[in-house]
Design an enzyme around this catalytic site. Sequence first.
Site, PDB file in Angstrom:
ATOM      1  N   HIS A   1      -6.223   0.209  -0.869  1.00 13.91           N
ATOM      2  CA  HIS A   1      -6.576  -1.116  -0.364  1.00 13.91           C
ATOM      3  C   HIS A   1      -7.759  -1.743  -1.097  1.00 13.91           C
ATOM      4  CE1 HIS A   1      -4.416   0.842   3.033  1.00 13.91           C
ATOM      5  NE2 HIS A   1      -3.825  -0.328   3.073  1.00 13.91           N
TER       6      HIS A   1
ATOM      7  N   ASP B   1      -7.468   5.642  -1.380  1.00 13.70           N
ATOM      8  CA  ASP B   1      -7.170   4.415  -0.647  1.00 13.70           C
ATOM      9  C   ASP B   1      -6.689   3.332  -1.604  1.00 13.70           C
ATOM     10  OD1 ASP B   1      -7.078   2.264   1.053  1.00 13.70           O
ATOM     11  OD2 ASP B   1      -9.146   2.423   1.744  1.00 13.70           O
TER      12      ASP B   1
ATOM     13  N   CYS C   1       0.810  -1.223   0.000  1.00 12.46           N
ATOM     14  CA  CYS C   1       0.000   0.000   0.000  1.00 12.46           C
ATOM     15  C   CYS C   1       0.842   1.271   0.000  1.00 12.46           C
ATOM     16  CB  CYS C   1      -0.997  -0.007   1.157  1.00 12.46           C
ATOM     17  SG  CYS C   1      -0.291  -0.282   2.791  1.00 12.46           S
TER      18      CYS C   1
END
Length: 414
Positions: A298, A296, A77
């Site tokens: 993820h 994000d 990430c």
Amino acid sequence: MEAVLAKYENQINAFSEFLEDLPDTDEPVWILGARYNIRTEKSELLSDVRSRLWFTYRKKFSPIGGTGPSSDAGWGCMLRCGQMILAQALVCWHLGRGWRLGQEGGEPEEYQRILQSFLDRKDCCYSIHQMAQMGVGEGKSVGEWYGPNTVAQVLKKLALFDDWNSLAVYVSMDNTVVIEDIKKLCRQSSMGRLRAAACGWGEPFCSADPVDTGSSETTVKNLTSCLHPHSQSRTEWRPLLLIIPLRMGINHINPVYIQALKECFKMPQSLGVLGGKPNLAYYFIGYIGEELIYLDPHTTQVAVESEPGVAVDDQSYHCQRSPRRMKALSLDPSVALGFFCKTEEEFDSWCSLVQQEILKKRNLRVFELVEKHPPHWPPFVPPTKPEVQTTGAEFIESTDKLFESEEEFEILNV
């Protein structure tokens, strides 16, 4: 394996504390130096966010290093956030901050070439393969989680092998930005770095072979014209990617630094912030009130396959959701601020803004800006690409330690 990844992503979503819907408020929203009114400019705000290149976990790409992982889910990430902050710099450099996805006339050639640089292939300059293997030289195993400082150092090294952009990447040390060093770096002549770079955007890597220009003016002229059209001005100022790794507290962020952090998002030169929570990295692009807005990484998507010279299917590289938010006080104290200065005038303007909005108005300074190189520091020597036939990932294995340790952050006063 699929079940494990699904379970992991569910845990991430449950922990991230994001709020999907934008609030109905008169407070301004700041996105990478641009100000919006939610009630009257919501569509413009969403268009801005969706135009940012969004890099997420991917799966089913060729194994890293030939035998390594074929997915970065669960560990990549921060690398993906590093890709996003660099991609934003390249967009500002080639397309401008005002560029929006889907404008009339289609996407420019430079957009496709930028995207090609980040594909999940070992021969792409800023791929997950190159970034993960570059970290091996610092003792970071492939598959190990990175912090913002280490990612900044990886980007600085990989940029040396990117002749098309020729960015000057400066990563500050000890929470201190040295104006003299940056000007020395950015004024460094790019003529000494000329390579027989491919003229088409289908070549993700530029040649590492040294070019003997001899004394022929014609040869130099031909090489210069083969490079990006901005090359003529690079002897005066190479575009600057400035990254400032910081630790704004010990175990938790010190609230006294939050306003200074928010001021950074207002600057026209802002590229956002790398940070998040322990082992959870986000790319922060702005704020509203006391909440930070972020992209994000993820989400696990299948790697996009694309042949050189063929337009990339970019649908999965732009987030279609409303921007996510989290409370500024929930931010981990370890972050890296990013700024882009295309010209020397933009850098001088950034220095003035830092003096006015951060250094003069805050009792505790989030970082220092000094004119001269500190005499007790080692001499500043602008990095250069080694004259070897190699990619960055291969070169790293034969060098000494290249990065500062993640533990070498100076702890700010709390």
